[in-house]
Design a protein around this motif. Structure first.
Motif, PDB file in Angstrom:
ATOM      1  N   ALA A   1      96.700 135.318 118.743  1.00  0.00           N
ATOM      2  CA  ALA A   1      96.095 136.162 117.712  1.00  0.00           C
ATOM      3  C   ALA A   1      94.730 135.631 117.312  1.00  0.00           C
ATOM      4  O   ALA A   1      93.799 136.401 117.017  1.00  0.00           O
ATOM      5  CB  ALA A   1      96.998 136.236 116.495  1.00  0.00           C
ATOM      6  N   SER A   2      94.545 134.317 117.345  1.00  0.00           N
ATOM      7  CA  SER A   2      93.242 133.764 116.971  1.00  0.00           C
ATOM      8  C   SER A   2      92.210 133.968 118.075  1.00  0.00           C
ATOM      9  O   SER A   2      91.025 133.901 117.829  1.00  0.00           O
ATOM     10  CB  SER A   2      93.374 132.281 116.639  1.00  0.00           C
ATOM     11  OG  SER A   2      93.701 131.552 117.810  1.00  0.00           O
ATOM     12  N   GLN A   3      92.660 134.226 119.315  1.00  0.00           N
ATOM     13  CA  GLN A   3      91.731 134.415 120.429  1.00  0.00           C
ATOM     14  C   GLN A   3      91.334 135.876 120.618  1.00  0.00           C
ATOM     15  O   GLN A   3      90.465 136.169 121.419  1.00  0.00           O
ATOM     16  CB  GLN A   3      92.350 133.888 121.719  1.00  0.00           C
ATOM     17  CG  GLN A   3      92.491 132.392 121.738  1.00  0.00           C
ATOM     18  CD  GLN A   3      93.061 131.909 123.055  1.00  0.00           C
ATOM     19  OE1 GLN A   3      93.176 132.664 124.005  1.00  0.00           O
ATOM     20  NE2 GLN A   3      93.437 130.646 123.087  1.00  0.00           N
ATOM     21  N   THR A   4      91.940 136.785 119.935  1.00  0.00           N
ATOM     22  CA  THR A   4      91.570 138.193 120.116  1.00  0.00           C
ATOM     23  C   THR A   4      90.159 138.395 119.596  1.00  0.00           C
ATOM     24  O   THR A   4      89.765 137.884 118.558  1.00  0.00           O
ATOM     25  CB  THR A   4      92.534 139.119 119.355  1.00  0.00           C
ATOM     26  OG1 THR A   4      92.520 138.766 117.990  1.00  0.00           O
ATOM     27  CG2 THR A   4      93.916 139.078 119.921  1.00  0.00           C
ATOM     28  N   GLY A   5      89.349 139.117 120.394  1.00  0.00           N
ATOM     29  CA  GLY A   5      87.953 139.378 120.021  1.00  0.00           C
ATOM     30  C   GLY A   5      86.973 138.431 120.673  1.00  0.00           C
ATOM     31  O   GLY A   5      85.769 138.653 120.628  1.00  0.00           O
ATOM     32  N   SER A   6      87.446 137.352 121.284  1.00  0.00           N
ATOM     33  CA  SER A   6      86.513 136.413 121.921  1.00  0.00           C
ATOM     34  C   SER A   6      85.860 137.050 123.149  1.00  0.00           C
ATOM     35  O   SER A   6      84.712 136.755 123.468  1.00  0.00           O
ATOM     36  CB  SER A   6      87.214 135.114 122.294  1.00  0.00           C
ATOM     37  OG  SER A   6      88.220 135.351 123.250  1.00  0.00           O
ATOM     38  N   ALA A   7      86.578 137.933 123.838  1.00  0.00           N
ATOM     39  CA  ALA A   7      85.996 138.628 124.988  1.00  0.00           C
ATOM     40  C   ALA A   7      84.859 139.539 124.527  1.00  0.00           C
ATOM     41  O   ALA A   7      83.861 139.705 125.231  1.00  0.00           O
ATOM     42  CB  ALA A   7      87.064 139.427 125.711  1.00  0.00           C
ATOM     43  N   LEU A   8      84.995 140.104 123.344  1.00  0.00           N
ATOM     44  CA  LEU A   8      83.944 140.948 122.792  1.00  0.00           C
ATOM     45  C   LEU A   8      82.676 140.139 122.531  1.00  0.00           C
ATOM     46  O   LEU A   8      81.564 140.586 122.847  1.00  0.00           O
ATOM     47  CB  LEU A   8      84.441 141.615 121.503  1.00  0.00           C
ATOM     48  CG  LEU A   8      83.449 142.547 120.814  1.00  0.00           C
ATOM     49  CD1 LEU A   8      83.108 143.720 121.723  1.00  0.00           C
ATOM     50  CD2 LEU A   8      84.020 143.025 119.505  1.00  0.00           C
ATOM     51  N   VAL A   9      82.811 138.945 122.010  1.00  0.00           N
ATOM     52  CA  VAL A   9      81.666 138.076 121.758  1.00  0.00           C
ATOM     53  C   VAL A   9      80.987 137.697 123.071  1.00  0.00           C
ATOM     54  O   VAL A   9      79.758 137.740 123.200  1.00  0.00           O
ATOM     55  CB  VAL A   9      82.095 136.810 120.980  1.00  0.00           C
ATOM     56  CG1 VAL A   9      80.955 135.815 120.877  1.00  0.00           C
ATOM     57  CG2 VAL A   9      82.601 137.180 119.601  1.00  0.00           C
TER      58      VAL A   9
END
Length: 139
Positions: free
Chosen positions: A8-16
């Motif tokens: 859950a803490s890694q979600t959105g890192s691909a967006l960055v």
């Protein structure tokens, strides 16, 4: 549970990472466009410079032909017989200006010819100059 909180803490890192890659790629594309535009300007100026050089050379040749008419090697004309502006048919957008100065010291007759060829207009205008000294016997 701990494993799930890690995901859950890694979600959105691909967006960055995707935004970073898009930014870097757009900066590289902008740099390539700028280099291409600069190269086009350089090529235009080089072509106009070559045309201006040949226009100035043609001005010298035409002036020499006026000074020393073909068929009469002993006849030498003066600066008053040289036109100051020469129109060239095959050099579209180019003009030629001729400057003629006469220096006479007996028994020699010296003439300085300077031809200035200008090509282009507006932002892309280039001028080239050629100079020649000729001499003949004073009449």
């Amino acid at each position: 549970m701990r494993r799930r909180s890690s995901l859950a803490s890694q979600t959105g890192s691909a967006l960055v990472v995707a935004i970073f890659i898009i930014t870097v790629m757009s900066m590289m594309a902008a740099a390539m466009i700028k280099i291409n535009a600069s190269q086009a300007v350089t090529t235009t100026q080089e072509i106009l410079g070559t045309r201006a050089w040949f226009a100035a050379h043609s001005g010298i040749e035409i002036s020499l032909n006026k000074l020393f008419p073909i068929g009469d090697p002993l006849q030498m004309l003066t600066c008053k017989d040289i036109p100051t502006q020469i129109s060239l048919v095959d050099f579209n957008g180019c003009s030629v200006t001729i400057e003629c100065k006469q220096h006479s010291v007996e028994p020699m007759h010296r003439i300085q010819l300077r031809s200035i060829g200008r090509c282009g207009n507006g932002q892309y205008q280039v001028a080239r100059q050629q100079q020649v000294w000729v001499k003949g016997l004073a009449q």
